[in-house]
Design a protein around this motif. Structure first.
Motif, PDB file in Angstrom:
ATOM      1  N   GLY A  42      53.076  32.039  44.771  1.00 27.61           N
ATOM      2  CA  GLY A  42      53.515  33.325  44.147  1.00 27.61           C
ATOM      3  C   GLY A  42      52.485  34.047  43.523  1.00 27.61           C
ATOM      4  O   GLY A  42      51.590  33.315  43.210  1.00 27.61           O
ATOM      5  N   ILE A  43      52.619  35.346  43.759  1.00 22.89           N
ATOM      6  CA  ILE A  43      51.602  36.255  43.477  1.00 22.89           C
ATOM      7  C   ILE A  43      52.293  37.261  42.569  1.00 22.89           C
ATOM      8  O   ILE A  43      53.311  37.878  43.134  1.00 22.89           O
ATOM      9  N   THR A  44      51.563  37.866  41.349  1.00 26.55           N
ATOM     10  CA  THR A  44      52.335  38.964  40.837  1.00 26.55           C
ATOM     11  C   THR A  44      51.508  40.406  41.265  1.00 26.55           C
ATOM     12  O   THR A  44      50.053  40.058  41.253  1.00 26.55           O
ATOM     13  N   VAL A  45      51.909  41.215  41.240  1.00 27.46           N
ATOM     14  CA  VAL A  45      51.467  42.616  41.558  1.00 27.46           C
ATOM     15  C   VAL A  45      51.676  43.666  40.728  1.00 27.46           C
ATOM     16  O   VAL A  45      53.004  43.961  40.321  1.00 27.46           O
ATOM     17  N   VAL A  46      50.765  44.255  39.875  1.00 25.18           N
ATOM     18  CA  VAL A  46      51.199  45.249  38.873  1.00 25.18           C
ATOM     19  C   VAL A  46      50.317  46.467  39.452  1.00 25.18           C
ATOM     20  O   VAL A  46      49.175  46.694  39.481  1.00 25.18           O
ATOM     21  N   GLY A  47      51.221  47.525  39.230  1.00 23.31           N
ATOM     22  CA  GLY A  47      50.728  48.947  39.556  1.00 23.31           C
ATOM     23  C   GLY A  47      50.049  49.515  38.476  1.00 23.31           C
ATOM     24  O   GLY A  47      50.888  49.506  37.345  1.00 23.31           O
ATOM     25  N   ASN A  48      49.099  50.304  38.479  1.00 21.78           N
ATOM     26  CA  ASN A  48      48.511  50.894  37.282  1.00 21.78           C
ATOM     27  C   ASN A  48      47.937  52.165  37.817  1.00 21.78           C
ATOM     28  O   ASN A  48      47.508  52.400  39.214  1.00 21.78           O
ATOM     29  N   GLN A  49      47.536  53.240  37.119  1.00 21.77           N
ATOM     30  CA  GLN A  49      47.170  54.621  37.226  1.00 21.77           C
ATOM     31  C   GLN A  49      45.644  54.305  37.240  1.00 21.77           C
ATOM     32  O   GLN A  49      45.006  54.063  36.207  1.00 21.77           O
ATOM     33  N   TRP A  50      44.959  54.196  38.443  1.00 21.96           N
ATOM     34  CA  TRP A  50      45.278  53.894  39.883  1.00 21.96           C
ATOM     35  C   TRP A  50      44.556  52.911  40.293  1.00 21.96           C
ATOM     36  O   TRP A  50      43.544  52.985  41.209  1.00 21.96           O
ATOM     37  N   PHE A  51      44.911  51.710  40.062  1.00 24.50           N
ATOM     38  CA  PHE A  51      44.409  50.461  40.622  1.00 24.50           C
ATOM     39  C   PHE A  51      45.600  49.404  40.726  1.00 24.50           C
ATOM     40  O   PHE A  51      46.584  49.464  40.064  1.00 24.50           O
ATOM     41  N   TRP A  52      45.377  48.336  41.241  1.00 21.14           N
ATOM     42  CA  TRP A  52      46.332  47.135  41.226  1.00 21.14           C
ATOM     43  C   TRP A  52      45.700  45.994  40.638  1.00 21.14           C
ATOM     44  O   TRP A  52      44.493  45.901  40.700  1.00 21.14           O
ATOM     45  N   VAL A  53      46.541  45.232  39.971  1.00 26.72           N
ATOM     46  CA  VAL A  53      46.238  44.228  39.469  1.00 26.72           C
ATOM     47  C   VAL A  53      46.949  43.158  40.170  1.00 26.72           C
ATOM     48  O   VAL A  53      48.120  42.859  40.135  1.00 26.72           O
ATOM     49  N   TRP A  54      46.131  41.830  40.758  1.00 29.08           N
ATOM     50  CA  TRP A  54      46.935  40.891  41.557  1.00 29.08           C
ATOM     51  C   TRP A  54      46.761  39.709  40.549  1.00 29.08           C
ATOM     52  O   TRP A  54      45.580  39.265  40.015  1.00 29.08           O
ATOM     53  N   ASP A  68      47.266  32.271  40.135  1.00 26.39           N
ATOM     54  CA  ASP A  68      47.374  31.340  39.157  1.00 26.39           C
ATOM     55  C   ASP A  68      46.842  31.267  37.679  1.00 26.39           C
ATOM     56  O   ASP A  68      47.622  31.178  36.778  1.00 26.39           O
ATOM     57  N   VAL A  69      45.697  31.405  37.627  1.00 29.92           N
ATOM     58  CA  VAL A  69      44.910  31.437  36.315  1.00 29.92           C
ATOM     59  C   VAL A  69      44.254  32.604  36.061  1.00 29.92           C
ATOM     60  O   VAL A  69      43.652  32.806  35.222  1.00 29.92           O
ATOM     61  N   GLU A  70      44.228  33.523  36.905  1.00 29.38           N
ATOM     62  CA  GLU A  70      43.169  34.682  36.628  1.00 29.38           C
ATOM     63  C   GLU A  70      43.827  35.906  37.307  1.00 29.38           C
ATOM     64  O   GLU A  70      44.990  35.658  38.187  1.00 29.38           O
ATOM     65  N   SER A  71      43.506  37.023  36.984  1.00 28.00           N
ATOM     66  CA  SER A  71      43.881  38.350  37.695  1.00 28.00           C
ATOM     67  C   SER A  71      42.654  38.838  38.305  1.00 28.00           C
ATOM     68  O   SER A  71      41.509  38.781  37.636  1.00 28.00           O
ATOM     69  N   ILE A  72      42.829  39.632  39.046  1.00 29.90           N
ATOM     70  CA  ILE A  72      42.060  40.517  39.815  1.00 29.90           C
ATOM     71  C   ILE A  72      42.192  41.939  39.944  1.00 29.90           C
ATOM     72  O   ILE A  72      43.486  42.267  40.258  1.00 29.90           O
ATOM     73  N   TYR A  73      41.294  43.025  39.649  1.00 27.72           N
ATOM     74  CA  TYR A  73      41.530  44.247  39.321  1.00 27.72           C
ATOM     75  C   TYR A  73      40.930  44.852  40.855  1.00 27.72           C
ATOM     76  O   TYR A  73      39.733  44.819  41.068  1.00 27.72           O
ATOM     77  N   VAL A  74      41.960  45.459  41.495  1.00 30.54           N
ATOM     78  CA  VAL A  74      41.658  46.306  42.670  1.00 30.54           C
ATOM     79  C   VAL A  74      41.430  47.475  42.894  1.00 30.54           C
ATOM     80  O   VAL A  74      42.446  48.061  42.410  1.00 30.54           O
ATOM     81  N   TYR A  75      40.458  48.202  43.011  1.00 35.21           N
ATOM     82  CA  TYR A  75      40.075  49.485  43.192  1.00 35.21           C
ATOM     83  C   TYR A  75      39.477  50.089  44.599  1.00 35.21           C
ATOM     84  O   TYR A  75      39.323  48.989  45.214  1.00 35.21           O
ATOM     85  N   LEU A  76      39.745  51.275  44.547  1.00 32.79           N
ATOM     86  CA  LEU A  76      39.426  51.771  45.990  1.00 32.79           C
ATOM     87  C   LEU A  76      37.695  51.758  46.169  1.00 32.79           C
ATOM     88  O   LEU A  76      37.132  51.824  44.870  1.00 32.79           O
TER      89      LEU A  76
END
Ligand code: CU
Length: 200
Positions: free
Chosen positions: A85-97, A100-108
């Motif tokens: 299971g993975i959570t995805v949170v949309g933000n202006q303007w990047f994604w946060v995955w 299990d124990v951490e989050s990664i911030y995904v930018y262009l």
């Protein structure tokens, strides 16, 4: 915990649908009995079998359609073969995955940082790695405005709405770098929040 909740919800639905089918079957039997009784008291011009067929045909069609709907619902539900299971949170303007124990911030990857041969505006500075053939349960939400998580090649698309969680399954049916983008106009840099998944 999420899986237990989903199983609870689907179990409840299953019970309700069994009750619905039982009620339909019970009413059908009563109607057949009533029609038979009524027809037997009419002296001429009526055929019991015509009446029974007239009554039973739509009932059977409805039961078949109901069973088909239930089968489709349960064969495609999210409780089957979920590997992770993975959570995805949309933000202006990047994604946060959320893993299990951490989050990664995904930018262009900005154009000036791209290398020769890189695809334009679809590369991300980080990607998640998933095994080919795996089924991932994605719980999607947004932090500010509505976004839309889309990976066209996997037929995967869902809106990310602030304050709500939309759950979808992502089936990694092919290998390679799978690209997607936000598909809901979410602000000035809407066109600059790509998604990439590395499926191996
Ligand atoms: Cu967006």
């Amino acid at each position: 915990m999420l899986m237990l909740s989903l199983l609870g919800i689907y179990s409840t639905h299953l019970v309700l649908e069994v009750v619905n089918i039982s009620i339909i079957a019970y009413l059908s039997v009563i109607m057949i009995g009533l029609v038979t009784v009524v027809v037997h008291h009419i002296p001429l011009g009526m055929n019991v079998w015509v009446e029974v067929i007239w009554l039973m045909s739509p009932t059977c069609i409805m039961v078949v359609l109901l069973l088909r709907a239930i089968m489709i619902q349960y064969y495609s539900d999210e409780c089957i073969m979920i590997m992770d299971g993975i959570t995805v949170v949309g933000n202006q303007w990047f994604w946060v995955w959320g893993l299990d124990v951490e989050s990664i911030y995904v930018y262009l990857i900005r154009e000036r940082a791209s290398l020769l041969g890189d695809l334009r505006i679809v590369g991300t500075i980080q990607s998640i790695l998933i095994p080919v053939g795996s089924t991932i349960l994605l719980t999607c939400s947004a932090a500010d405005v509505i976004h839309s998580f889309t990976i066209p090649v996997l037929g995967c698309k869902t809106d990310l709405v602030p304050g709500r969680s939309n759950v979808i399954t992502l089936v990694a049916s092919m290998s390679g770098i799978l690209y997607g983008q936000c598909s809901e106009i979410c602000g000035t840099l809407h066109g600059f929040m790509p998604i990439s998944i590395l499926s191996v």
